[in-house]
Motif scaffolding. Structure first.
Motif, short mmCIF file in Angstrom:
data_model
loop_
_atom_site.label_atom_id
_atom_site.label_comp_id
_atom_site.label_asym_id
_atom_site.label_seq_id
_atom_site.Cartn_x
_atom_site.Cartn_y
_atom_site.Cartn_z
N PRO A 148 26.78 0.80 28.75
CA PRO A 148 27.64 1.21 27.64
C PRO A 148 29.08 0.79 27.92
N PRO A 149 29.97 0.98 26.95
CA PRO A 149 31.38 0.58 27.15
C PRO A 149 32.02 1.20 28.40
N SER A 150 31.53 2.34 28.83
CA SER A 150 32.09 2.95 30.03
C SER A 150 31.85 2.11 31.28
N GLY A 151 30.86 1.22 31.23
CA GLY A 151 30.67 0.26 32.31
C GLY A 151 29.56 0.55 33.29
N GLU A 152 29.07 1.77 33.34
CA GLU A 152 28.05 2.10 34.34
C GLU A 152 26.68 1.64 33.88
N LEU A 153 25.97 0.96 34.73
CA LEU A 153 24.61 0.52 34.41
C LEU A 153 23.66 1.70 34.47
N VAL A 154 22.93 1.91 33.39
CA VAL A 154 22.00 3.03 33.30
C VAL A 154 20.58 2.49 33.32
N PHE A 155 19.78 2.97 34.25
CA PHE A 155 18.40 2.54 34.39
C PHE A 155 17.59 3.01 33.18
N LEU A 156 16.76 2.11 32.63
CA LEU A 156 15.90 2.46 31.50
C LEU A 156 14.43 2.44 31.88
N ILE A 157 13.99 1.34 32.52
CA ILE A 157 12.57 1.23 32.84
C ILE A 157 12.35 0.27 33.99
N ARG A 158 11.27 0.51 34.71
CA ARG A 158 10.80 -0.38 35.77
C ARG A 158 9.32 -0.64 35.51
N ARG A 159 8.91 -1.88 35.70
CA ARG A 159 7.52 -2.27 35.48
C ARG A 159 7.10 -3.23 36.58
#
Lengths: 116, 115
Positions: free
Chosen positions: B40-51
Motif C-alpha cells: 500500500p502507499p505506506s510502503g510496507e509489503l504485506v504477505f497475501l499468499i504462499r503456494r
C-alpha cells in the motif's frame, strides 16, 4: 507481537558519506534478509542471514555495501562512500526457517535513503 | 534462470469491478514457491499468499482468489468486487530449491480502484 521494524524511516545524506540502516526482526525469527527497492521496481535481494552468519551475500552490488548481525537478532546494513545511485528504499524481512524449507518472509516498512 | 514477469504496469478499475493481476514465472527447478505481496502507499509489503509447486489447487480467501497453472507457468491473482482500499502495488515473487531463501520479485502492478 511486533513486526519487523527499521530505523530510520528516512535518511538523507551527501555523496561520499557513510550510512547505517538498522533492522529489528520479528522475535524468534532466525533468518533475516535485506532487499533494495528502486522506484517503480520490485525488491531486489541483497543479503540473507541465518543466525549470525551471512548465508548468501550474492546480491550486494559492490564492496561498499556490508551487513552484520552480531547477535543473531538486529542487523545493520552499512554503506560506505555513498553514491547517488544508492538512493532507494532498503527493505528488511525476517522469517523462520525449518530444515531449509522456504518460509514466508515478513517485511518491515523500509528505510528510504536519499543521496544528494 | 529465475524470473518473474508482471506485464501489467498499472490497472485502473471502478469500485466493485473484478480485476485480475497476471504473474508469469520462469524457474529451472520442479520444486518452487510462489508468493503475492501487497504494497500500500505506506510502503510496507504485506504477505497475501504462499503456494508451493506441488499444490495446484486454486485458493480463495474472501474477495481474493489465486489461479495457479503450472502448464503456463502462471500464478494469477483476482480481486472480486474491488474496493478503494485495494489500491496498492501488488508483487508476485518466486523462490526455488536453488535459492530458496532468495525471493525474485516481479516489477509489480499498480492497482487503482476508483470510487
Amino acid at each position: 507481537g511486533a513486526g519487523v521494524s527499521q530505523t530510520p524511516s528516512n535518511k538523507v545524506t551527501e555523496k561520499g558519506k557513510y550510512v547505517e540502516l538498522r533492522c529489528d526482526p520479528i522475535s524468534g525469527h532466525t533468518a533475516l534478509y535485506w532487499y533494495r527497492q528502486s522506484l517503480g521496481q520490485g525488491p531486489e535481494f541483497l543479503i540473507y542471514f541465518q543466525g549470525t552468519g551471512a548465508a548468501d551475500d550474492s546480491g550486494l552490488p559492490n564492496d561498499r555495501f556490508f551487513a552484520v548481525r552480531p547477535e543473531g537478532s538486529v542487523s545493520t546494513l552499512k554503506i560506505q562512500r555513498t553514491e547517488r545511485g544508492d538512493s532507494a528504499v532498503y527493505l528488511c524481512a525476517s522469517s523462520t526457517t525449518y530444515g531449509g524449507e522456504t518460509d514466508t518472509q515478513y517485511f518491515g516498512p523500509g528505510t528510504r535513503l536519499t543521496v544528494l | 534462470a529465475q524470473k518473474v514477469t508482471q506485464a501489467q504496469t498499472e490497472i485502473s478499475v471502478v469500485e466493485k469491478e473484478d480485476v485480475t493481476l497476471d504473474c508469469v514465472y520462469e524457474t529451472r527447478d520442479t520444486t518452487y514457491y510462489l508468493f503475492w505481496y501487497k504494497q500500500p502507499p505506506s510502503g510496507e509489503l504485506v504477505f497475501l499468499i504462499r503456494r508451493n509447486s506441488f499444490d495446484e489447487q486454486n485458493e480463495i480467501s474472501g474477495r481474493y482468489s489465486w489461479n495457479f497453472q503450472k502448464s503456463t507457468s502462471s500464478f494469477n491473482f483476482t480481486i472480486t468486487a474491488s474496493q478503494v482500499v485495494d489500491s496498492a502495488v501488488y508483487f508476485c515473487a518466486l523462490s526455488d530449491l536453488y535459492n530458496f531463501n532468495k525471493f525474485y520479485f516481479g516489477s509489480g502492478t499498480k492497482l487503482n480502484v476508483k470510487p
